[in-house]
Structure formats: C-alpha cells, structure tokens
Motif scaffolding. Structure first.
Motif, PDB file in Angstrom:
ATOM      1  N   ALA A 238       0.839  -1.202   0.000  1.00  0.00           N
ATOM      2  CA  ALA A 238       0.000   0.000   0.000  1.00  0.00           C
ATOM      3  C   ALA A 238       0.870   1.246   0.000  1.00  0.00           C
ATOM      4  N   GLU A 239       1.941   1.225   0.774  1.00  0.00           N
ATOM      5  CA  GLU A 239       2.845   2.374   0.829  1.00  0.00           C
ATOM      6  C   GLU A 239       3.444   2.668  -0.535  1.00  0.00           C
ATOM      7  N   ARG A 240       3.951   1.630  -1.182  1.00  0.00           N
ATOM      8  CA  ARG A 240       4.582   1.846  -2.483  1.00  0.00           C
ATOM      9  C   ARG A 240       3.585   2.386  -3.498  1.00  0.00           C
ATOM     10  N   ASP A 241       2.389   1.803  -3.536  1.00  0.00           N
ATOM     11  CA  ASP A 241       1.380   2.239  -4.500  1.00  0.00           C
ATOM     12  C   ASP A 241       0.950   3.681  -4.244  1.00  0.00           C
ATOM     13  N   ARG A 247       3.687  10.972  -5.903  1.00  0.00           N
ATOM     14  CA  ARG A 247       4.778  11.527  -6.720  1.00  0.00           C
ATOM     15  C   ARG A 247       4.273  11.991  -8.073  1.00  0.00           C
ATOM     16  N   ASN A 248       3.234  11.348  -8.577  1.00  0.00           N
ATOM     17  CA  ASN A 248       2.655  11.776  -9.846  1.00  0.00           C
ATOM     18  C   ASN A 248       1.689  12.943  -9.685  1.00  0.00           C
ATOM     19  N   ILE A 249       1.458  13.351  -8.422  1.00  0.00           N
ATOM     20  CA  ILE A 249       0.574  14.490  -8.160  1.00  0.00           C
ATOM     21  C   ILE A 249       1.369  15.701  -7.678  1.00  0.00           C
ATOM     22  N   ILE A 250       2.215  15.494  -6.662  1.00  0.00           N
ATOM     23  CA  ILE A 250       2.944  16.625  -6.071  1.00  0.00           C
ATOM     24  C   ILE A 250       4.446  16.513  -6.246  1.00  0.00           C
ATOM     25  N   GLY A 251       4.911  15.458  -6.917  1.00  0.00           N
ATOM     26  CA  GLY A 251       6.331  15.328  -7.183  1.00  0.00           C
ATOM     27  C   GLY A 251       7.077  14.620  -6.068  1.00  0.00           C
ATOM     28  N   ASP A 252       8.375  14.414  -6.297  1.00  0.00           N
ATOM     29  CA  ASP A 252       9.214  13.737  -5.328  1.00  0.00           C
ATOM     30  C   ASP A 252       9.591  14.697  -4.226  1.00  0.00           C
ATOM     31  N   LEU A 368      -6.516   9.201 -12.062  1.00  0.00           N
ATOM     32  CA  LEU A 368      -5.660   8.145 -11.531  1.00  0.00           C
ATOM     33  C   LEU A 368      -4.185   8.533 -11.560  1.00  0.00           C
ATOM     34  N   ALA A 369      -3.864   9.667 -12.182  1.00  0.00           N
ATOM     35  CA  ALA A 369      -2.487  10.176 -12.265  1.00  0.00           C
ATOM     36  C   ALA A 369      -1.517   9.146 -12.831  1.00  0.00           C
ATOM     37  N   LYS A 391      -3.000  18.224 -17.173  1.00  0.00           N
ATOM     38  CA  LYS A 391      -2.370  16.911 -17.075  1.00  0.00           C
ATOM     39  C   LYS A 391      -1.562  16.710 -15.807  1.00  0.00           C
ATOM     40  N   GLY A 392      -1.123  17.777 -15.145  1.00  0.00           N
ATOM     41  CA  GLY A 392      -0.252  17.604 -13.988  1.00  0.00           C
ATOM     42  C   GLY A 392       1.050  16.968 -14.409  1.00  0.00           C
ATOM     43  N   TYR A 393       1.460  15.899 -13.716  1.00  0.00           N
ATOM     44  CA  TYR A 393       2.682  15.193 -14.073  1.00  0.00           C
ATOM     45  C   TYR A 393       2.459  14.111 -15.131  1.00  0.00           C
TER      46      TYR A 393
END
Length: 862
Positions: A238-241, A247-252, A368-369, A391-393
């Motif tokens: 769950a953490e990885r997902d 990261r695909n929403i707010i970045g690393d 779903l980013a 589109k965001g990331y």
C-alpha cells in the motif's frame, strides 16, 4: 506556484455505444485529421467535460477522503511519514475542539447546532492547515456546507478520493452486508468525486497475492522474519502504490525519494530513450487475472492498459464504473515499476455521443495520475487542449490513426499537419499510425520521421504502419512501440486486439539487421568461477532477444582486464574484490556515486565523444549501448549502493519510515561498508554509525563522508537536508548504544563471515541492546559465505519483534538489475533474474552437502 492547469471532474450522463476491437495494437479513430473540429460537439442531453482550475503549490496540503473502511487513515499516516508532513484527522480535530465525538455532540446539541459547529471546525482545518499537512476527512464531513467547502479547497489543493473493493470494506465494517456496502459505495462515489480531483484504489490484502515488493525471496527459508510480520507485506505494498500516486501528483521529495529513483534508467524519461516498447494488456485480462503481469513485462519499458469504452454498461447502467477502472489500474501498478499508459479502446462510431463518452473516460484516466494518457485527436482540439492543460505530471500521448491511407501516404501534407497540430496542442508524445498494404510505406515512414526530427524534437514522435505489412516499420520505431505479451502465438491468432509482435521479436530483429550487435560482458575478480552473474545476465539476454553473452574472468592481476576493455565487442564488466578500488585509476570518468564511494563495480565503454572531446551525458551513453567499435573512454559506476538501498527501502516498515531522528549502523569499514554508508545517507538517514574491529579504519570512513557532506560534493545524493547528516564511530561492539540518539532501525552487516581462504569464521553478531527499537527495523546481511551466518540466526530470533531480514536472495539480484540497465540500456527482467538466483540455491540444496563450499563461493564472489 506550480500550475498544473485544470482537473476534470465529471461529465454529464451519456448514452453508451458499443465498441469494436482495435486492429492489432493501435487505436484507430477518425479518418481525416482536418475533419476534426476545433471544438467538438456533444449530443443533446450530454455536456462537454467539466474542467475546473486545480493549481497548487508543491507544499499544498493533501486531502484524503472516502467512506469508512477504505483505509484512508492508514494511507494518511504513510503519506505524512514519507513527506514529513503533519497528519490532521477531522474527527480528532472535532473532538479536541468540542470535547465530544461527532455522534455524541449531535445527540446532545441537536442536528442544527451540530451542523453549524461542524462547518466551523472544517473551515478551521482548511484555513489553519493549508500547507505541509495530510488531512483525512470522513464522508460525513461533506454534510451541509462541507461539500461546497471541499470543492473550493480542491481548487488549490490535491483532494484524493480513496476507494476499495466491496469485500474489503465489508470485512472492515464487519456488521454490514456486502450488498449494503455496495449501495454505500454507489451512492457516495459521485458525491465524493464532485469534490475531489484524484482517485486511489486501495487494494485489500485478500485481493492481492503478489510477492513483487519483496521479490521471490519470500519463498525460501530465510523469509521467516518477513512472514512473522503478517501486516508488513500489506502495508509495504500500500505504501509503495500510494507514494507512487503522490509523486505523480505533487512530485518527489528530498527526504522521500522513490524506491526506483537510484536505478540508472529512472533518471531518463522513457520517451527520450530509443527503441522502447510498451506491452499492451487489456482491461478484461487484467481484471479477470488472466495474465502473470510480472512475466509479461519482460523486455518492455512501459505497460499500456487498454480500457474499452463500454466495458461495464450492463452493471452500471451505461455509466463509467470508476471503481472498476481504478481497480484495474491498481492491479497493474501493484505488479510493475514501469510507467503505465492508459489508453481508451475505440468505439464503433465517431458520433458526438461517442466523443462525450471518450471525454468522460479521459477524465477518469487523469484522476488516476498515470505516467501517460493517450488522447485521440478525434475528441477535437478544444478538448485535447484542455486535457494537456490539466495533465499535472501525466504526459499526454496525442494519437491519430489514418484508417484510410492519405493519397500520398507518409509524404502527404496531412501527416505533417497532424504532427504540428499535436505540437500546438501541447502533447508530450505524438503518435501517428497508418493502415497500409504497400510495402514501400515502411520506408516512407522512416523518411517522414527524419523530416520531422530535423525541425522538431518536441513532442517525441512514435510513428509506424499497422497490419501485417506494417510489421517491418515497428522495428524502426523509436518510442513506445506497442507489443503483445510473450505467449504462444496460437493464443493470439483470433485476437485482433493484440499487436502482432513481441518485445523479444523486435529486439531480435534489431540484432538481425545489425542495428544492435552481440557484445561480450564479464565479471572480473580474483576467483569468480562460481559467480551467479553469468546465469542471471545470460538468462535475461535470452528472454529479451539479445545476442549478448556474459562470462567470468578470474585473474591475479589487472593486465587482462585492461586488455579485455579495449576489445571492439566489449560491452561492459562487473568488477569484484580485490579490484574495486584499483580499477578506479583506469577510468576516464566516474559517476558521481562511484566518485563519492571511491570504488567501481561496473564499467561500460564509451564509443562516441562530443565534438570537444568530452564524454557525453547519460542519455547519449545509454542510446549508444549495444554497439561495437573502438573504445574511446571508460565509464566507472557503482551499483552496490543501489542494491543495498533497495533492500533497505523494501524491508523498512512504514512505522520506521526515515525521519530526522532515524539512525542506522554499518558493521564493518571495508569496500562494502563504503557503499552501505552512502546508501543510508541517500535515504535521508541523518545519524549513521560505523562499528568496526579496527577503530582507525572506521574513523577514516567516517571522516571521508563527513568531509564530502561538509563540502557539498554529495548533495546530489543527500539533498538539502542531508547537509546536516553526520557519520559517527562506535568504538567497540561491546559498547552500549550512544546516548542521545534513537535506537537504530537499520542494521547493515558487511563483515565477512570467513576469510577468503575459508578459515577463521567470525561468528559475528551485534549486541542485543542495539536491537531494542520498539518497532523493530530492517537488517541486511551482505555476507553469503555461508548463507546462514550467526547474524542471520540472530535476526531470525528478532522477527516477532518487528525486525525484517534481507539477505543474498534480495541484495544480489537488486545490484544486478542496475548493472543490466547500465550494460544494455534496457530494463532488467526482474522476476526472471530473481528466479535464477532462487533456482540456483534450490539446485545446490538438492545436490547435497558435497557442494556446500561451491554454493557458498557462488554467492560470495558477487
């Protein structure tokens, strides 16, 4: 402020139309590009997609919302820990503010007063915690003015709708039947989606049998530490997902780099590389569990999930089942580290009703980013432009299929117009495909791509012919060529939905036409005759369709290495002790990692230099792999730290997420210890301790890294916060843990259990007082000779106290994955390479005690 444009929320209801199978790996739509209106019309009774602004700062608070039992609180803890943000739960804030639970307050003061107080508390949360927080809301928070407040908040903040399967929610609630839960989810879904801009499907433990996160090592006897922590696997998955979604929403984040970010190819966008392939998997096959998703990825660089537009019209009344789309996406995400492309299969008409359905599905995809989303130009310029602005990331693949060949084929001005239109609309990748029965079109498409590349590099162009005749053009396509899973061809004879070729066939074709050439790779060391590297790499080459070969070279000196690295077919080599530091002086250039560590375990040749004689960047180096010729320079890298870092990340439980107070200890101060310290610093561990029998060596290691930290030389690896990190020495293994520091959550043992000649076993263990952290931690054993060391036995005994053991079955393949990427410029077939290690162990076990020494040497030399 990072402007991600607008986020689509929903569309009006539409009338469903039936779809047809797409012909062989492409998504055909309208025949003529210029027939596509600038502003697509929609049928009476339907509306254009609703887009609203969702621009937010990188530190904007993230909101999680869903019904009870979807796991939003657990996900909130994971997100807050990983991003070092404050966790705010609305129910807790209401209790702290009023001294009562919501239900108790409502009973005591009445519904009217409760609604007023609740609105005040919710507004207080939004105003006070606008930045650097993870806010968890309940479905009840949308009562009265709540929905409107959250909608306004979503204009500047990511709001994520957390979903779950019916059984998972029912099992959590216990008292509700599945039918009642299904009714709740059906009723709550549209309400929450109207107030949110992203979706996350939280897979239940009972819904997932994947072993991907911890590799195939879960099958062997050393996995007792992991199996003793039943909830560990579920939480790690769950953490990885969820962190991948974030990261695909707010970045690393400097303190929360992704598990895969250290691997060489992770630094290069897949669309920028050459000869990349996407494996096409279909919605039904994924949802019904018909594919081994780990196996089908062999040789691929991305996974393309194709969703039909009318997949569930019977059960959902012709409307999109958001949960089912999100579930299919979640299944693929769980099974893959590769970028995911979401593509909509075509409907059987191009009517305005069909366009409305397509627009609605693109809306669902963006929520779903994914890393990529395919958008058909038939939707109209206005809709496509709105999609690219929101589109965001996510990178947008603009798609145009010429179902009817233009009069002049690829020389027709229509093709150039379509590409430049995609460029104007802001697409990241332009996908042009054409149905043809003319063999010469396979050569004309190459000429078309050359003409485009002369003047434009953005968007990246993927361009090929479809059908039987068009297979040749697939071999020459550079970017994300669609492929079918590697299964018997007979299974696909009647499946027109699947591409005609596999990634293995395309790679084999590149060797057959001499675009790629057979290369020689090897592992070099004092005695590497029993190394597992040849078995892993050769199996991977064969599975991917590569004509390379990997051997061993044992030598008492460096002369042979120098000679081998000058050969025209030298592809790269792995270097092991005692030559990891000696080989440094032979390199033309070192990676920043190898330079910091002071050791090289991977060498690749450079055959093309820049005009000024300098070494090109990594993208250029990777694009020229698999080519023979004179060696102009040598690149030295280190993948030991990558393998170790991956083991720590995969074994570290969510409760032990690295924080500013986290500590780790490295036992030993040799070559492996140098890589281990670097790995811990790269993970954000601020307090790294080194313990070694020879104190002077430990101090030298600590001083080396402290100087690098102070000088800013390794800022690329440790980030801004890492400048506060420190490496310290524990003077003796008999010492108690240093006062003023938290007990370690990471213990790495780099001490050989035997000398090279097999004598004097060390019987090394760490003091039990160092293992008293209340939430346990992760321990990594890097010595494989023998496989079961006293340290391994010690950590097995600590399994029930939360300690997770990672061993040779974990570390050896991980560093090999990184080497495979360096050597070939392609993603490693991870499942296959793990299986090779496991099979080797099993075969040696069956061989009996007479081969124990040989088995141990095989693991020791890598």
């Amino acid at each position: 402020m990072r402007d991600v444009g607008t986020i689509p929320l929903s569309t009006g209801s539409t009338t469903s139309t039936s779809g047809v199978a797409s012909p062989r790996g492409h998504t055909p739509h309208l025949d003529n590009a210029r027939d596509t209106p600038d502003r697509a019309s929609f049928a009476p009774g339907t509306t254009e997609p609703v887009f609203r602004t969702a621009s937010f700062e990188p530190d904007a608070s993230v909101v999680l919302i869903g019904v009870k039992g979807v796991g939003k609180s657990s996900l909130g803890v994971l997100a807050a820990n990983a991003y070092h943000r404050r966790l705010i739960e609305s129910e807790r804030v209401f209790y702290d503010t009023t001294g009562q639970t919501a239900n108790a307050y409502r009973k005591l003061h009445g519904a009217v007063d409760y609604r007023k107080r609740h609105d005040e508390v919710l507004e207080q949360i939004f105003q006070r915690y606008g930045k650097d927080a993870v806010i968890v809301l309940s479905f009840a928070d949308l009562e009265h003015e709540g929905a409107g407040r959250l909608r306004r908040y979503a204009a500047t903040h990511p709001v994520i709708h957390i979903m779950r399967d019916v059984k998972g929610v029912s099992d959590y609630l216990k008292v509700w039947t599945e039918d009642r839960v299904k009714q709740l989810l059906r009723m709550s879904g549209p309400v929450i989606r109207a107030c949110s801009n992203y979706d996350f499907f939280n897979r239940s433990a009972t819904d997932d049998s994947s072993t991907m996160d911890l590799g195939r090592a879960d099958e062997h006897e050393w996995s007792e530490a992991r199996s003793a922590n039943g909830s560990f696997l579920t939480l790690k998955r769950a953490e990885r997902d969820f962190l991948r979604l974030l990261r695909n929403i707010i970045g690393d984040h400097d303190r929360g780099p992704s598990h895969q970010s250290a691997y060489p190819l992770s630094q290069i966008p897949v669309e920028q590389r050459t000869y990349t392939y996407s494996v096409v998997v279909h919605f039904d096959a994924v949802v019904n569990g018909e594919l081994d998703l780990e196996e089908v990825q062999t040789g691929a660089d991305a996974v393309e999930l194709v969703v039909p537009i009318d997949f569930d019209k019977t059960s959902s009344g012709g409307k999109v089942d958001h949960n089912l789309v999100a579930k299919a996406f979640g299944i693929v995400r769980r099974a893959s580290i590769l970028p995911i492309i979401l593509t909509l299969d075509e409907a059987n008409d191009s009517s305005i009703t069909s366009r409305a359905q397509q627009a609605e599905m693109i809306n669902v995809f963006l929520r779903l980013a994914p890393e990529f989303c395919t958008v058909d130009l038939g939707l109209g310029d206005n809709v496509v432009e709105q999609v690219t602005s929101c589109k965001g990331y996510t990178r947008i693949i603009g798609s145009k299929h010429f179902a009817k060949r233009p009069g002049h084929g690829w020389n027709d001005s229509e093709c150039v117009y379509v590409y430049h239109n995609m460029q104007r609309l802001g697409c990241d990748v332009a996908k042009l495909t054409m149905s043809t029965t003319i063999e010469n079109d396979n050569f004309e498409v190459k000429a078309f791509k050359r003409r485009i590349r002369v003047n434009s590099s953005i968007p990246r162009l993927t361009c090929y012919n479809t059908g039987i005749i068009g297979r040749t053009s697939l071999c020459f396509n550079y970017v994300l060529t669609p492929t079918r899973p590697e299964r018997p061809a007979l299974e696909f004879e009647n499946d027109t939905n699947q591409p005609l070729v596999t990634a293995k066939q395309l790679t084999h074709a590149l060797f057959a036409i001499f675009k790629h050439e057979p290369m020689h790779f090897f592992i070099y060391g004092l005695d590497v005759s029993w190394s597992l590297s040849p078995a892993m790499h050769n199996a991977a080459y064969a599975a991917c369709g590569m004509a390379h070969h990997f051997t061993t070279i044992s030598s008492t000196g460096m002369d042979e290495l120098q000679s081998m690295m000058c050969k025209h077919n030298f592809g790269g080599c792995a270097v092991v002790q005692p030559y990891k530091t000696k080989v440094v002086s032979m390199m033309t250039v070192l990676s920043a990692h190898a330079q910091a560590i002071g050791a090289v375990n991977s060498v690749i040749p450079i055959r093309e230099l820049l005009d000024d004689g300098n070494v090109p960047n990594e993208l250029k180096i990777m694009s020229t792999r698999n080519r023979s010729g004179p060696v102009r320079a040598l690149w030295g890298d280190n993948t030991d730290w990558i393998g170790l870092r991956a083991c720590v990340r995969r074994g570290l439980s969510p409760a032990n997420t690295v924080r500013s107070s986290s500590t780790g200890v490295v036992c030993g101060a040799g070559g492996q210890a140098r890589a281990a310290v670097y790995a811990l610093l790269s993970l954000g561990v601020m307090h790294v301790f080194v313990a070694n029998r020879t104190i002077a060596t430990a101090h030298a290691l600590a001083d080396h890294y402290n100087q690098l930290i102070d000088s800013g030389v390794i800022k690329h690896a440790i980030g801004n916060d890492g400048t506060k990190a420190r490496v310290r020495v524990i003077e003796s293994f008999s010492d108690s843990w240093p006062q003023g520091y938290s007990l370690p959550t990471i213990v790495v043992c780099t001490i050989p259990s035997q000398k090279p000649d097999g004598s004097a076993p060390s019987n090394f263990t760490v003091p039990y007082s160092w293992l008293q952290n209340p939430t346990g931690g992760v321990a990594v054993e890097l010595s494989y000779n023998p496989m079961v060391t006293p340290f391994v036995l010690q950590l097995r005994d600590q399994a029930k106290r939360g300690w997770i053991l990672m061993d040779g079955f974990d570390h050896l393949p991980e560093q090999a994955f990184a080497q495979f990427e360096l050597f070939t410029g392609r993603r490693a077939p991870r499942k296959l390479m793990r299986d090779v290690v496991l099979d080797h162990y099993r075969n040696q076990q069956r061989a009996g005690d007479g081969s124990v020494a040989e088995r141990d040497r095989a693991f020791a030399v890598d």
